[in-house]
Scaffold this active site. Structure first.
Site, short mmCIF file in Angstrom:
data_model
loop_
_atom_site.label_atom_id
_atom_site.label_comp_id
_atom_site.label_asym_id
_atom_site.label_seq_id
_atom_site.Cartn_x
_atom_site.Cartn_y
_atom_site.Cartn_z
CE1 TYR A 35 4.56 0.45 -1.91
CE2 TYR A 35 2.96 -0.17 -0.23
CZ TYR A 35 3.55 -0.39 -1.46
OH TYR A 35 3.13 -1.44 -2.23
CE LYS A 76 15.56 1.34 -13.88
NZ LYS A 76 15.66 0.29 -14.92
CG ASP A 120 15.32 -3.21 -15.51
OD1 ASP A 120 16.19 -3.34 -14.62
OD2 ASP A 120 15.52 -2.57 -16.56
CG ASP A 147 3.62 -4.35 -3.59
OD1 ASP A 147 3.05 -5.30 -3.00
OD2 ASP A 147 3.03 -3.59 -4.38
CG ASP A 183 1.87 -9.77 -6.04
OD1 ASP A 183 2.06 -9.92 -4.82
OD2 ASP A 183 0.77 -9.41 -6.52
C1 IPM Z 1 1.24 -6.38 0.07
C2 IPM Z 1 0.03 -5.63 -0.42
C3 IPM Z 1 -0.02 -4.27 0.25
C4 IPM Z 1 1.23 -3.53 -0.12
C5 IPM Z 1 -1.27 -3.45 -0.07
C6 IPM Z 1 -2.54 -4.18 0.34
C7 IPM Z 1 -1.23 -2.09 0.56
O1 IPM Z 1 0.06 -5.54 -1.81
O2 IPM Z 1 1.37 -6.58 1.31
O3 IPM Z 1 2.06 -6.79 -0.75
O4 IPM Z 1 1.31 -2.92 -1.21
O5 IPM Z 1 2.17 -3.52 0.67
MG MG Z 2 1.62 -6.70 -2.73
#
Ligand code: IPM
Ligand code: MG
Length: 379
Positions: A146, A197, A230, A254, A258
């Site tokens: 990032y 990884k 993975d 990240d 999710d």
């Molecule tokens: C998160 C979000 C952020 C990230 C975005 C909005 C930049 O997806 O906090 O998980 O990738 O860190």
């Molecule tokens: Mg995110």
């Protein structure tokens, strides 16, 4: 915490998309804890995003920056959405969430994945897979791909374009994450799974070596395992109960958080805390935010789920205010509202009544009164 008093300064920044709607509900919750439980905090509300940009030319106006600078804890709503195009990229970048994470060095991002038994029926995974899930993803938040340099998009001699980013981690960046993970695990089920990884990337080879070295030096009482990213994604959906603390880099964290959200029932339920280093006064800057983004498709409709934000307040009570009983009380109130059937659209079973954002706030406040009242009876 303030050096002179024990009053904690909280900046409340709703931001964009559904951010202001959900944050308004957690703001009510914060006020409840001040009024009813005497939690020592001051709240300062500040604007972020398109609205202040139109008025001041900055997405992060000076007043907001000042509120965040002086705050011990920031309650953040969300950023981004289709309106982004009205703000030039450079102005966006200048006050972005990423720049704030970097500015305050909020390197340790805690994302708890806790399955509510009340939501088993509406979870996308089978109830028997989700039942009892309770782990934390600890994501590195201020380095990795990032932020690595060089980065950019360049023109090649043959006319093509080439985009490039740099994944990088230093010894210290890895070690402070590993330390955070081991210390956290000691307060839980004493298990750390480090995700990398290392079969492909040098950054991951170093990550694994440093995690192993620190473990050997200081934390050999903690059970340590390693997974390639993975495989980790697959294990999270196959058998999420195997995890206690999962520690990983910025990008992997990240993506995996999710993915793991589905093991909790809904992305709308997930809170997070991003913690900076402990300073010489023992203070630690922290930003609390729901993991869901700005959800522009439902923004302004009053139907967003405020529980991710409300549960972020519970994390704030526990971490920045050192009020574990109040944090537990709030988490129990959320759970009891869910058990009683309170559902926003994103977590509603077919045929269930769908509460608005404000009604879900009401439900949690009512549950707080009830749960706190029961506690007093038992005291
Ligand atoms: C998160 C979000 C952020 C990230 C975005 C909005 C930049 O997806 O906090 O998980 O990738 O860190
Ligand atoms: Mg995110």
């Amino acid at each position: 915490m303030n050096a002179r008093s024990n009053t904690v300064k909280v900046a409340v920044v709703g931001g964009e998309g559904i951010g202001p709607e959900v944050t308004a509900q957690s703001h009510r919750i914060l006020n409840w804890f001040i009024a009813k439980r005497g939690v020592p905090m001051t709240l300062r509300e500040a604007e972020y995003g398109l609205i202040p940009y139109l008025a001041t030319g900055k997405v992060l106006p000076d007043d907001t920056l000042e509120a965040m600078d002086e705050a011990d804890a920031i309650l953040w709503g969300a950023t981004g959405g289709p309106e982004t195009k009205e703000v030039p990229a450079a102005a966006r970048k200048a006050g972005s969430l990423l720049s704030l994470r970097k500015k305050y060095d909020l390197y340790a991002n805690l994302r708890p994945i806790v399955a509510s038994s009340a939501l088993a029926a509406s979870a996308p995974l089978k109830a028997e897979v989700v039942r009892g899930v309770d782990f934390i993803i600890l994501r590195e938040l201020t380095s990795g791909i990032y932020f690595g340099e060089p980065r950019g998009i360049e023109r090649l001699p043959d006319g093509q374009r080439r985009g490039f980013n740099t994944e990088q981690y230093t010894t210290n960046q890895i070690r402070r994450m590993a330390r955070a993970a081991f210390e956290l695990a000691r307060t839980r089920r004493n298990k750390v799974c480090s995700v990398d990884k290392a079969n492909v990337l040098e950054t991951s080879v170093l990550w694994r070596e440093e995690v192993i070295a620190l473990h050997k030096e200081e934390f050999s009482d903690v059970e340590l395992s390693h997974l390639y990213v993975d495989n980790a994604a697959m294990q999270i959906v196959r058998e999420p109960r195997q995890f206690d603390v999962m520690v990983t880099g910025n990008m992997f964290g990240d993506i995996l958080s999710d993915c793991a959200a589905m093991a909790s029932g809904s992305l709308g339920m997930l809170p997070s805390a991003s913690l900076g280093p402990v300073d010489r006064f023992g203070r630690r800057k922290a930003l609390y935010e729901p993991v869901h983004g700005s959800a522009p498709d439902i923004a302004g409709k009053g139907i967003a789920n405020p529980l991710g934000s409300i549960l972020s307040v519970a994390m704030m009570l526990r971490t920045s205010l050192n009020r574990p009983e109040d944090a537990n009380l709030l988490e129990r109130a959320v759970d009891s509202a869910l058990v009683a059937g309170a559902r926003t659209a994103d977590i509603a079973e077919a045929g269930a009544r769908r509460l608005s954002t404000v009604e879900m706030g009401d439900a949690v406040l009512n549950a707080l009164e009830t749960v706190a009242g029961k506690e007093r009876e038992h005291a």
